[in-house]
Write a protein that holds these residues in place. Structure first.
Motif, PDB file in Angstrom:
ATOM      1  N   ARG A 130       0.841  -1.196   0.000  1.00  0.00           N
ATOM      2  CA  ARG A 130       0.000   0.000   0.000  1.00  0.00           C
ATOM      3  C   ARG A 130       0.878   1.247   0.000  1.00  0.00           C
ATOM      4  O   ARG A 130       2.058   1.197   0.315  1.00  0.00           O
ATOM      5  CB  ARG A 130      -0.924   0.000   1.219  1.00  0.00           C
ATOM      6  CG  ARG A 130      -0.188  -0.117   2.543  1.00  0.00           C
ATOM      7  CD  ARG A 130      -1.125  -0.612   3.656  1.00  0.00           C
ATOM      8  NE  ARG A 130      -0.441  -0.703   4.944  1.00  0.00           N
ATOM      9  CZ  ARG A 130       0.238  -1.774   5.357  1.00  0.00           C
ATOM     10  NH1 ARG A 130       0.340  -2.841   4.579  1.00  0.00           N
ATOM     11  NH2 ARG A 130       0.808  -1.789   6.549  1.00  0.00           N
TER      12      ARG A 130
ATOM     13  N   ARG B  18       0.834   5.322   1.483  1.00  0.00           N
ATOM     14  CA  ARG B  18       0.227   6.429   2.207  1.00  0.00           C
ATOM     15  C   ARG B  18       0.286   7.635   1.275  1.00  0.00           C
ATOM     16  O   ARG B  18       1.354   7.971   0.757  1.00  0.00           O
ATOM     17  CB  ARG B  18       0.976   6.693   3.511  1.00  0.00           C
ATOM     18  CG  ARG B  18       0.923   5.519   4.479  1.00  0.00           C
ATOM     19  CD  ARG B  18       1.584   5.859   5.807  1.00  0.00           C
ATOM     20  NE  ARG B  18       1.546   4.721   6.718  1.00  0.00           N
ATOM     21  CZ  ARG B  18       2.532   3.835   6.870  1.00  0.00           C
ATOM     22  NH1 ARG B  18       3.652   3.983   6.173  1.00  0.00           N
ATOM     23  NH2 ARG B  18       2.411   2.824   7.701  1.00  0.00           N
TER      24      ARG B  18
ATOM     25  N   LEU C 151      -4.978   5.901   2.414  1.00  0.00           N
ATOM     26  CA  LEU C 151      -4.181   4.694   2.224  1.00  0.00           C
ATOM     27  C   LEU C 151      -4.647   3.995   0.952  1.00  0.00           C
ATOM     28  O   LEU C 151      -5.792   3.533   0.870  1.00  0.00           O
ATOM     29  CB  LEU C 151      -4.354   3.761   3.425  1.00  0.00           C
ATOM     30  CG  LEU C 151      -3.371   2.591   3.534  1.00  0.00           C
ATOM     31  CD1 LEU C 151      -1.959   3.095   3.785  1.00  0.00           C
ATOM     32  CD2 LEU C 151      -3.805   1.653   4.658  1.00  0.00           C
TER      33      LEU C 151
ATOM     34  N   ARG D  61      -4.464   0.930  -1.388  1.00  0.00           N
ATOM     35  CA  ARG D  61      -4.068  -0.477  -1.433  1.00  0.00           C
ATOM     36  C   ARG D  61      -3.786  -0.852  -2.879  1.00  0.00           C
ATOM     37  O   ARG D  61      -4.563  -0.522  -3.782  1.00  0.00           O
ATOM     38  CB  ARG D  61      -5.157  -1.358  -0.838  1.00  0.00           C
ATOM     39  CG  ARG D  61      -5.479  -0.969   0.599  1.00  0.00           C
ATOM     40  CD  ARG D  61      -6.468  -1.912   1.255  1.00  0.00           C
ATOM     41  NE  ARG D  61      -6.840  -1.419   2.578  1.00  0.00           N
ATOM     42  CZ  ARG D  61      -6.101  -1.570   3.665  1.00  0.00           C
ATOM     43  NH1 ARG D  61      -4.942  -2.210   3.589  1.00  0.00           N
ATOM     44  NH2 ARG D  61      -6.505  -1.105   4.830  1.00  0.00           N
TER      45      ARG D  61
ATOM     46  N   TYR E   4       2.107  -1.996  -8.694  1.00  0.00           N
ATOM     47  CA  TYR E   4       1.387  -0.962  -7.937  1.00  0.00           C
ATOM     48  C   TYR E   4       0.069  -0.569  -8.604  1.00  0.00           C
ATOM     49  O   TYR E   4      -0.235   0.613  -8.786  1.00  0.00           O
ATOM     50  CB  TYR E   4       2.275   0.275  -7.733  1.00  0.00           C
ATOM     51  CG  TYR E   4       3.657  -0.049  -7.235  1.00  0.00           C
ATOM     52  CD1 TYR E   4       3.845  -0.787  -6.058  1.00  0.00           C
ATOM     53  CD2 TYR E   4       4.793   0.350  -7.941  1.00  0.00           C
ATOM     54  CE1 TYR E   4       5.120  -1.101  -5.603  1.00  0.00           C
ATOM     55  CE2 TYR E   4       6.069   0.051  -7.486  1.00  0.00           C
ATOM     56  CZ  TYR E   4       6.228  -0.684  -6.320  1.00  0.00           C
ATOM     57  OH  TYR E   4       7.494  -0.989  -5.880  1.00  0.00           O
TER      58      TYR E   4
ATOM     59  N   ASP F 235      -3.784   0.089  -8.781  1.00  0.00           N
ATOM     60  CA  ASP F 235      -4.790   0.564  -7.841  1.00  0.00           C
ATOM     61  C   ASP F 235      -5.871  -0.504  -7.642  1.00  0.00           C
ATOM     62  O   ASP F 235      -6.351  -1.095  -8.609  1.00  0.00           O
ATOM     63  CB  ASP F 235      -5.430   1.847  -8.386  1.00  0.00           C
ATOM     64  CG  ASP F 235      -6.185   2.635  -7.332  1.00  0.00           C
ATOM     65  OD1 ASP F 235      -6.390   2.113  -6.223  1.00  0.00           O
ATOM     66  OD2 ASP F 235      -6.568   3.779  -7.625  1.00  0.00           O
ATOM     67  N   SER F 236      -6.243  -0.730  -6.395  1.00  0.00           N
ATOM     68  CA  SER F 236      -7.299  -1.706  -6.120  1.00  0.00           C
ATOM     69  C   SER F 236      -8.679  -1.134  -6.413  1.00  0.00           C
ATOM     70  O   SER F 236      -9.672  -1.856  -6.431  1.00  0.00           O
ATOM     71  CB  SER F 236      -7.232  -2.164  -4.659  1.00  0.00           C
ATOM     72  OG  SER F 236      -7.407  -1.060  -3.787  1.00  0.00           O
TER      73      SER F 236
ATOM     74  N   TYR G 100      -3.798   7.762  -7.239  1.00  0.00           N
ATOM     75  CA  TYR G 100      -4.760   6.747  -6.818  1.00  0.00           C
ATOM     76  C   TYR G 100      -6.124   7.358  -6.504  1.00  0.00           C
ATOM     77  O   TYR G 100      -6.263   8.569  -6.355  1.00  0.00           O
ATOM     78  CB  TYR G 100      -4.202   5.964  -5.633  1.00  0.00           C
ATOM     79  CG  TYR G 100      -2.997   5.138  -6.026  1.00  0.00           C
ATOM     80  CD1 TYR G 100      -3.139   4.005  -6.826  1.00  0.00           C
ATOM     81  CD2 TYR G 100      -1.713   5.525  -5.648  1.00  0.00           C
ATOM     82  CE1 TYR G 100      -2.038   3.265  -7.217  1.00  0.00           C
ATOM     83  CE2 TYR G 100      -0.595   4.781  -6.031  1.00  0.00           C
ATOM     84  CZ  TYR G 100      -0.771   3.658  -6.815  1.00  0.00           C
ATOM     85  OH  TYR G 100       0.324   2.927  -7.220  1.00  0.00           O
TER      86      TYR G 100
ATOM     87  N   TYR H  98       5.659   4.090   0.921  1.00  0.00           N
ATOM     88  CA  TYR H  98       5.272   2.701   0.654  1.00  0.00           C
ATOM     89  C   TYR H  98       5.303   1.911   1.967  1.00  0.00           C
ATOM     90  O   TYR H  98       6.163   2.124   2.836  1.00  0.00           O
ATOM     91  CB  TYR H  98       6.243   2.058  -0.331  1.00  0.00           C
ATOM     92  CG  TYR H  98       6.019   0.580  -0.536  1.00  0.00           C
ATOM     93  CD1 TYR H  98       5.014   0.118  -1.370  1.00  0.00           C
ATOM     94  CD2 TYR H  98       6.808  -0.365   0.143  1.00  0.00           C
ATOM     95  CE1 TYR H  98       4.800  -1.250  -1.558  1.00  0.00           C
ATOM     96  CE2 TYR H  98       6.599  -1.720  -0.043  1.00  0.00           C
ATOM     97  CZ  TYR H  98       5.599  -2.166  -0.884  1.00  0.00           C
ATOM     98  OH  TYR H  98       5.379  -3.497  -1.051  1.00  0.00           O
TER      99      TYR H  98
END
Length: 211
Positions: free
Chosen positions: A16, A18, A32, A34, A75, A77-78, A194, A208
């Protein structure tokens, strides 16, 4: 660091970032993000043969990398961002599958060699092979197969073009990602933003974390 360190990084639990809100001068880390990695299966014999054909002995470290995965998208994005153009999936670093190298390299040259003066164009832009990019940036990571710069990694940036290498080797390039992933993404254009899935806010990664 080593390729083993990079593989360990890809296997981190709960990776994840920050993040701070775009435009927030104090850069308060209030979100945050993820993330995940999309990892392709190992390269087949045809792909390995293509690496040999394009890079020769210079391609040895890439052959090791691609023997584990024929392409990686890092990396991711979820949360997909909904835009007027459809869903947008942010990501940080892309390593192209080998079968895409020649097409991506041709596209890179077509764009950069027509938008910039042909005078003073470095050899790596004319001869190098594009193996990756910062997604959605139209900027490429390029390895030079021969000559004085053999094995060095360059960044073909259409906004701020520089002829200097960003890494002396592929291994050093991987190390520069692992050393500080958020700083790496910021340094190469801050294209990775994100989404919280609820607002139009763009969240910029600053730190990270995993585990």
């Amino acid at each position: 660091m080593s390729l083993a360190d990079f593989e360990a990084h890809l296997k981190h639990l709960a990776p994840r970032f920050r993040c701070y809100r775009s435009g927030d001068a104090p850069e308060n880390l209030t979100f945050l993000a993820r993330v995940r990695h999309i990892i392709n299966p190992p390269a087949d014999k045809a792909a390995v043969s293509t690496i040999d054909e394009l890079l020769g002995a210079t391609g040895a470290p890439l052959k090791l990398f691609y023997s584990l995965h024929d392409g990686v998208l890092m990396y991711v994005d979820s949360t997909k961002q909904r835009t007027s153009y459809g869903d947008f999936e942010a990501a940080g670093v892309a390593f192209f599958p080998v079968q895409e190298w020649q097409v991506q390299t041709a596209e890179m040259r077509d764009f950069l060699l027509t938008t910039d003066s042909s005078e003073g164009v470095p050899d790596w832009l004319r001869q190098g092979v594009a193996f990756g990019e910062i997604p959605h940036s139209a900027n490429y990571f390029v390895i030079q197969p021969g000559g004085e710069d053999a094995g060095r990694i360059f960044y073909a940036d259409h906004d701020d073009f520089t002829a200097e290498p960003i890494a002396e080797s592929f291994e050093e390039f991987l190390d520069s990602i692992l050393a500080d992933p958020a700083e790496f993404l910021y340094r190469f254009g801050c294209y990775t933003r994100y989404s919280d899935g609820k607002t139009d806010t763009q969240w910029i990664p600053k730190e990270y974390a995993a585990g």
